[in-house]
Design an enzyme around this catalytic site. Structure first.
Site, PDB file in Angstrom:
ATOM      1  N   LYS B 179       0.860  -1.187   0.000  1.00 33.96           N
ATOM      2  CA  LYS B 179       0.000   0.000   0.000  1.00 33.96           C
ATOM      3  C   LYS B 179       0.895   1.235   0.000  1.00 33.96           C
ATOM      4  O   LYS B 179       1.962   1.185   0.584  1.00 33.96           O
ATOM      5  CB  LYS B 179      -0.917   0.012   1.228  1.00 33.96           C
ATOM      6  CG  LYS B 179      -1.774  -1.231   1.424  1.00 33.96           C
ATOM      7  CD  LYS B 179      -2.920  -1.281   0.461  1.00 33.96           C
ATOM      8  CE  LYS B 179      -3.661  -2.625   0.596  1.00 33.96           C
ATOM      9  NZ  LYS B 179      -4.704  -2.836  -0.361  1.00 33.96           N
ATOM     10  N   LYS B 205       2.560  -8.900  -1.859  1.00 36.70           N
ATOM     11  CA  LYS B 205       1.708  -9.077  -3.031  1.00 36.70           C
ATOM     12  C   LYS B 205       1.471  -7.762  -3.749  1.00 36.70           C
ATOM     13  O   LYS B 205       1.256  -6.731  -3.111  1.00 36.70           O
ATOM     14  CB  LYS B 205       0.362  -9.643  -2.547  1.00 36.70           C
ATOM     15  CG  LYS B 205      -0.731  -9.652  -3.556  1.00 36.70           C
ATOM     16  CD  LYS B 205      -2.008 -10.216  -2.953  1.00 36.70           C
ATOM     17  CE  LYS B 205      -3.186  -9.904  -3.843  1.00 36.70           C
ATOM     18  NZ  LYS B 205      -3.511  -8.454  -3.858  1.00 36.70           N
ATOM     19  N   ASP B 207      -1.082  -5.472  -5.854  1.00 37.50           N
ATOM     20  CA  ASP B 207      -2.538  -5.423  -5.818  1.00 37.50           C
ATOM     21  C   ASP B 207      -3.083  -5.742  -7.209  1.00 37.50           C
ATOM     22  O   ASP B 207      -2.348  -5.810  -8.186  1.00 37.50           O
ATOM     23  CB  ASP B 207      -3.034  -4.082  -5.284  1.00 37.50           C
ATOM     24  CG  ASP B 207      -4.157  -4.305  -4.259  1.00 37.50           C
ATOM     25  OD1 ASP B 207      -4.896  -5.305  -4.417  1.00 37.50           O
ATOM     26  OD2 ASP B 207      -4.280  -3.524  -3.323  1.00 37.50           O
ATOM     27  N   GLU B 208      -4.404  -5.937  -7.274  1.00 35.86           N
ATOM     28  CA  GLU B 208      -4.980  -6.416  -8.522  1.00 35.86           C
ATOM     29  C   GLU B 208      -4.810  -5.432  -9.667  1.00 35.86           C
ATOM     30  O   GLU B 208      -4.700  -5.831 -10.813  1.00 35.86           O
ATOM     31  CB  GLU B 208      -6.462  -6.774  -8.321  1.00 35.86           C
ATOM     32  CG  GLU B 208      -7.419  -5.598  -8.132  1.00 35.86           C
ATOM     33  CD  GLU B 208      -7.441  -5.057  -6.705  1.00 35.86           C
ATOM     34  OE1 GLU B 208      -6.586  -5.476  -5.907  1.00 35.86           O
ATOM     35  OE2 GLU B 208      -8.304  -4.212  -6.403  1.00 35.86           O
ATOM     36  N   HIS B 297      -6.001 -13.385  -7.930  1.00 37.29           N
ATOM     37  CA  HIS B 297      -6.818 -12.396  -7.221  1.00 37.29           C
ATOM     38  C   HIS B 297      -8.198 -12.409  -7.867  1.00 37.29           C
ATOM     39  O   HIS B 297      -8.311 -12.365  -9.086  1.00 37.29           O
ATOM     40  CB  HIS B 297      -6.170 -11.014  -7.328  1.00 37.29           C
ATOM     41  CG  HIS B 297      -6.876  -9.982  -6.498  1.00 37.29           C
ATOM     42  ND1 HIS B 297      -8.142  -9.542  -6.791  1.00 37.29           N
ATOM     43  CD2 HIS B 297      -6.486  -9.315  -5.381  1.00 37.29           C
ATOM     44  CE1 HIS B 297      -8.498  -8.642  -5.888  1.00 37.29           C
ATOM     45  NE2 HIS B 297      -7.521  -8.493  -5.016  1.00 37.29           N
TER      46      HIS B 297
END
Lengths: 140, 487
Positions: B179, B205, B207-208, B297
């Site tokens: 983030k 990870k 993000d999508e 995802h």
């Protein structure tokens, strides 16, 4: 540095009593306990030395703790882990694996970078301990 | 030769008189039908339009998802049409509902191409969802017969091999999503990855919607991220990973990105559900051929899975994705910020992780399902969870799961490494206590407080997020409970 492989490496080192309770948990699940040791902590060193075969027929936590004591006496400077192996279909793998002894000094790893085409870098992890021959790295 | 009774099967010669006749009379409803072990079974929640007989609506769904069209066609008689017709064979009113029905439909295996999710879905959810005589329609569950399951590759890696490759056993894996989702440069992005992995997470990870935007092109992200992954590995002696999202506009672009990830030594790549079923199957094949874990995802799914009266239950998507061959799939947290009724989530997790599962209406599983040794998919729990919920997460979700604490790692008051450490210590302490026979559901807060005595970052996490919960009623709930829950 502290090698944090294994299920409980972020907790303070387990006492023998805590180890025995984890062993009992695995036995209650029907898993076979195995003891392994090494002086090469590379994360992809899959095959540590087996302290005998997995104890498929031993159903007593005291017996496992006695084997652990023998292994510690023979290899006081090595990493030792206890594995619990589950032969149930669909698993047939280790279900719990935790470190129960580690060397007093853990020198850690050197990250070697080899520049390749473009900005590509090839990485290689080198345990300082393995600069010395096996058997003379952390003592026995 | 002229014995008409031998030629005209089922409803008789009048069945083929040109014109429009009810679907139920065309052979798409058969209350006496006993499904074959090899049939694909589906259960739909049907809301018929007012005045439409529910049996006719069920027959219409069976018809429109198999051989039927709106009118009689004589060319049916050039085929073994009885065998190709799907049959609605059971109809039940949804408990507590006035106008909703569960319709059970059986499809002959010959209707489907081997190993193709695209083909399966083109039939089962093809035209039928826009069919006017039903006001709303939802695909609730499917039974995939063993001969059909065996035509799919299944998960490229699977839970067992993933754990062996990562050398991580006995506890859920820990992850976090970087983030802010958007705006970080490659170099700053890698910093977050490094801090989180060094602090104790197993995975970080993308993000999508992190693909290749003006602020960070994909090659920059991959290069800096892999520096972070390898450096964190050297600091900890553990295998670490970052889900590099290879989602892109074309298969060619995705292969290019996946190959670069592989060449840099990544253990895992990631795709989004929005790339489509065929692209997912292609990437699963690629992942199997390249020793890569494949993370999915489920971006977009809530547009059609969340509302109870129309769409597809996520448990069906989960089953399709196990066939298609992903290794990870986001599947609900129960306690976090996103939709997830405990019983529904348990049913989805069963569909992903069990070698076989019995019908269990309390979990929303309408059919027994045998996966015929197809590998298991690791569910991922992500969205608004934190260390203080560890006892609930472990109780609800079990051990073979990735727990992803994004804000719960990066938002930690002492920094990202501290956030990661807090989560790892909380997790290990909870697993240790559970294995010792403690009642973690009730003693969880005490166990965490005790662990925090030797871990200041955990103390800070517990203090910061102690009151954060998401107590909203679920939209997607099971129907077979003591209290009726129809929408």
């Amino acid at each position: 540095m502290r090698v944090t492989q294994g299920t409980f490496s972020f907790l303070p080192d387990l006492t023998d009593d805590q180890i025995r309770r984890q062993v009992q948990y695995a036995l209650d699940k029907g898993w076979a306990l195995g003891i392994e040791h090494t002086d090469d902590p590379h994360p992809r060193n899959t095959y540590w030395e087996m302290w005998g075969q997995p104890m498929f027929d031993l159903r007593d936590a005291a017996g496992v703790m006695s084997e652990l004591r023998s292994c510690r006496e023979a290899h006081p400077g090595h990493y030792i882990r206890i594995n619990a192996f589950d032969s149930e279909r669909g698993f047939e793998t280790v279900r719990l694996s935790f470190i129960v002894q580690r060397p007093a000094e853990e020198p850690g790893f050197r990250l070697e970078r080899t520049e390749d085409r473009g900005r590509m870098i090839r990485y290689r992890l080198h345990p300082y301990a393995t600069d010395k021959p096996s058997g003379s790295r952390y003592g026995k | 030769m002229n014995d008409v009774s031998k030629v005209v099967r089922g409803p008789g010669r009048s069945r083929y008189t040109p014109g429009v006749i009810p679907y139920a009379k065309m052979g798409y409803w058969d209350a006496d039908y006993v499904p074959k072990d090899t049939d694909i079974l589906a259960v739909f929640r049907i809301t018929p339009q007012e005045g439409v007989d529910p049996i006719e609506a069920a027959a219409a769904v069976a018809g429109e998802s198999s051989t039927a069209t709106w009118t009689v066609v004589w060319t049916d008689r050039l085929t073994a049409c009885d065998a190709y017709r799907a049959r609605a064979y059971k109809l039940e009113r949804v408990p507590g509902s006035a106008d909703q029905y569960f319709a059970y439909v059986a499809y002959d295996l010959a209707l489907f191409e081997a190993g193709s999710i695209a083909n399966l879905t083109a039939s089962i959810i093809g035209n039928v969802f826009g069919f006017k005589p039903v006001k709303a329609l939802r695909l609730e569950d499917m039974r995939l017969p063993v001969p059909y399951v065996k035509t799919f590759q299944g998960p490229a890696t699977g839970i067992v091999v993933e754990r062996e490759r990562l050398d991580k056993f006995g506890r859920p894996l820990l992850g976090a999503t970087v983030k802010p989702k958007l705006g970080l440069s490659g170099k700053n992005y890698g910093r977050v990855v490094f801090e989180a992995l060094k602090g104790g997470l197993d995975f970080v990870k993308d993000d999508e919607n992190i693909n290749s935007q003006p602020f960070m092109h994909w090659r920059d992200r991959f290069l800096y991220t892999m520096e972070a992954v390898n450096s964190a590995s050297a600091h900890t002696g553990e295998v670490k990973g970052h889900y590099l999202n290879v989602t892109a506009a074309t298969m060619e672009d995705m292969y290019e990105r996946a190959e670069f990830a592989r060449d840099l030594g990544s253990v895992i790549v990631m795709i989004d559900l929005v790339i489509g079923y065929t692209a997912i199957q292609s990437m699963a094949k690629w992942a199997r051929a390249n020793d890569m874990i494949l993370h999915l995802h489920r971006a977009g799914h809530s547009t059609y899975t969340r509302q109870k009266n129309h769409g597809i239950s996520f448990r069906v998507i989960a089953k399709w994705m196990r066939l298609a061959g992903v290794d990870h799939i986001h599947a609900g947290t129960v306690v976090g910020k996103l939709e997830g009724d405990p019983a529904i989530v348990a049913g989805i997790y069963d569909s992903l992780r069990e070698p076989s599962s019995p019908a269990n209406l309390q979990r929303g599983l309408f059919f027994e399902q045998d996966w015929a040794s197809l590998r298991k998919v690791m569910p991922v729990a992500s969205g608004g969870i934190h260390a203080g919920q560890m006892h609930q997460l472990l109780t609800y979700l079990g051990e073979d799961v990735v727990l992803q604490f994004g804000g719960g790692t990066i938002g930690h008051p002492m920094g990202i490494q501290a956030g990661a450490t807090a989560n790892r210590v909380a997790l290990e302490a909870m697993v240790l206590a559970r294995n010792e026979g403690r009642d973690i559901w009730n003693e969880g807060p005490e166990i965490l407080a005790a662990a925090a005595r030797h871990c200041q970052p955990l103390r800070a996490a517990l203090d910061t997020w102690k009151d954060v919960t998401y107590q909203y009623a679920s939209t997607d709930t099971v129907d077979f409970v003591n209290t009726a829950t129809a929408t």
